[in-house]
Every structure is written in C-alpha cells, then in structure tokens.
Design an enzyme around this catalytic site. Sequence first.
Site, short mmCIF file in Angstrom:
data_model
loop_
_atom_site.label_atom_id
_atom_site.label_comp_id
_atom_site.label_asym_id
_atom_site.label_seq_id
_atom_site.Cartn_x
_atom_site.Cartn_y
_atom_site.Cartn_z
N ASP A 15 0.30 -5.28 16.02
CA ASP A 15 0.70 -4.92 17.38
C ASP A 15 1.62 -3.72 17.46
O ASP A 15 2.00 -3.30 18.55
CB ASP A 15 1.40 -6.12 18.04
CG ASP A 15 0.46 -7.30 18.22
OD1 ASP A 15 -0.75 -7.07 18.39
OD2 ASP A 15 0.94 -8.45 18.17
N THR A 16 2.01 -3.16 16.31
CA THR A 16 2.94 -2.04 16.32
C THR A 16 2.32 -0.84 15.61
O THR A 16 1.24 -0.91 15.04
CB THR A 16 4.25 -2.41 15.60
OG1 THR A 16 3.98 -2.58 14.20
CG2 THR A 16 4.86 -3.68 16.17
N ARG B 130 -15.35 -6.47 3.63
CA ARG B 130 -15.37 -5.34 2.69
C ARG B 130 -14.86 -5.72 1.30
O ARG B 130 -14.91 -4.91 0.39
CB ARG B 130 -14.54 -4.19 3.27
CG ARG B 130 -15.25 -3.52 4.43
CD ARG B 130 -14.30 -2.75 5.34
NE ARG B 130 -15.02 -2.05 6.41
CZ ARG B 130 -15.51 -2.62 7.49
NH1 ARG B 130 -15.37 -3.93 7.69
NH2 ARG B 130 -16.15 -1.91 8.41
N HIS C 250 3.22 0.40 12.88
CA HIS C 250 3.39 0.26 11.43
C HIS C 250 2.09 0.57 10.68
O HIS C 250 2.10 1.25 9.65
CB HIS C 250 3.86 -1.17 11.13
CG HIS C 250 4.22 -1.40 9.71
ND1 HIS C 250 3.42 -2.10 8.84
CD2 HIS C 250 5.31 -1.02 9.00
CE1 HIS C 250 3.99 -2.16 7.66
NE2 HIS C 250 5.14 -1.51 7.73
N PHE D 198 -9.02 6.16 -3.84
CA PHE D 198 -8.48 5.54 -2.64
C PHE D 198 -9.32 4.31 -2.30
O PHE D 198 -10.40 4.43 -1.72
CB PHE D 198 -8.50 6.55 -1.48
CG PHE D 198 -7.90 6.03 -0.21
CD1 PHE D 198 -6.54 6.12 0.00
CD2 PHE D 198 -8.69 5.46 0.77
CE1 PHE D 198 -5.97 5.64 1.18
CE2 PHE D 198 -8.14 4.99 1.95
CZ PHE D 198 -6.78 5.08 2.15
N ALA E 88 0.82 -1.22 0.00
CA ALA E 88 0.00 0.00 0.00
C ALA E 88 0.86 1.27 0.00
O ALA E 88 0.48 2.28 -0.59
CB ALA E 88 -0.93 0.00 1.21
N PHE E 89 2.02 1.22 0.65
CA PHE E 89 2.87 2.40 0.75
C PHE E 89 3.40 2.84 -0.62
O PHE E 89 3.63 4.03 -0.84
CB PHE E 89 4.04 2.12 1.70
CG PHE E 89 4.75 3.35 2.16
CD1 PHE E 89 4.18 4.19 3.11
CD2 PHE E 89 6.01 3.66 1.67
CE1 PHE E 89 4.85 5.33 3.55
CE2 PHE E 89 6.68 4.79 2.11
CZ PHE E 89 6.09 5.63 3.04
#
Length: 159
Positions: A87-88, A129, A90, A115, A58-59
């Site tokens: 958990d982070t 989704r 990110h 988007f 995605a980045f």
Amino acid sequence: MSKHIPVAPDLRLSPVPKVAIISSRFNTSITGGLKNGALEWLEERGITDVDVYDAPGAFELPILAQRLAKSGQYEGVICLGCVIKGDTAHFEFISLGATIGIMQAQLATEVPIAFGILTTYTEQQAVDRSRADAENKGREAAAACVETLAFLRNVPARS
C-alpha cells in the site's frame, strides 16, 4: 565470418564455471522456488560448483553481488528476490534500487550478475513465477547469467 555462441537450453561450457547464487530472505516461500529453479537449470548443464548465500532482502543484493563479483572466486552471480507491491511507495524504491544497483555492480566488475528479482503486484503473480516448471524465473536468471559469461569468454575485452 559469423561466430556462434551456444545459448540455453543447449549451453555446455568447458571449463565449467563457478557461480554464486544470492537469495533474499524476504518472501522465502517464493525465493526458495526461484533458488531451486536456478540450481536445477545449472545442474542440468553440469554446473555444480555453486555457492549459495542468503541476503537480508532485495535491496541488499547489489552490494553482496558486487563483493562476490570482485572476489575473483566466481565467473557469474545470480541474484534472486521478490518484492510484492503493498500500500506504500516502498515497493517502487526497493525495486528501482535493486535494479539499478545490480546493473551498476555488473558494469563495474564486468562479471555477469543476473537479475532474478520478481517485482509483482500480487502474491499470486510471484507464486506463478516461482513454481517448479519451465516458466520459473530462477531458471531464467541462471540461463541469463551463464549465457552472458559464455559470451564474455568468447569476446575478450580490449586492453
């Protein structure tokens, strides 16, 4: 005098636009469903001149979308991806970077760049989704892209 520009689901454009879809390779079970939804929505409206590209994640979608938009080959670009919270931190960085990057690319090129990146807290939310139904977010991203390009066709920019 008011001007009416048709919107989904009745939107039919002439000439038919050429569009690109860029789909992230992360979470392909999800992004594949989004891609199918986008392609189905486009085909239902007679838009079949569609090139499909893969992105690492995605980045990377914003820079790829900007390059396609600048190429002059496409009247619209649809970005599809999925970022699921872990958990982070990110998740926050990738989601925000992709969001701002796509917005900036669209504004810089004046080409609609939709988007269609899911940013969910759970995998189940992403699955829900990306199903093959009317709620598929790939369908919604395709509709947003085509509706925006229809508007831009009808409202020329000032020189």
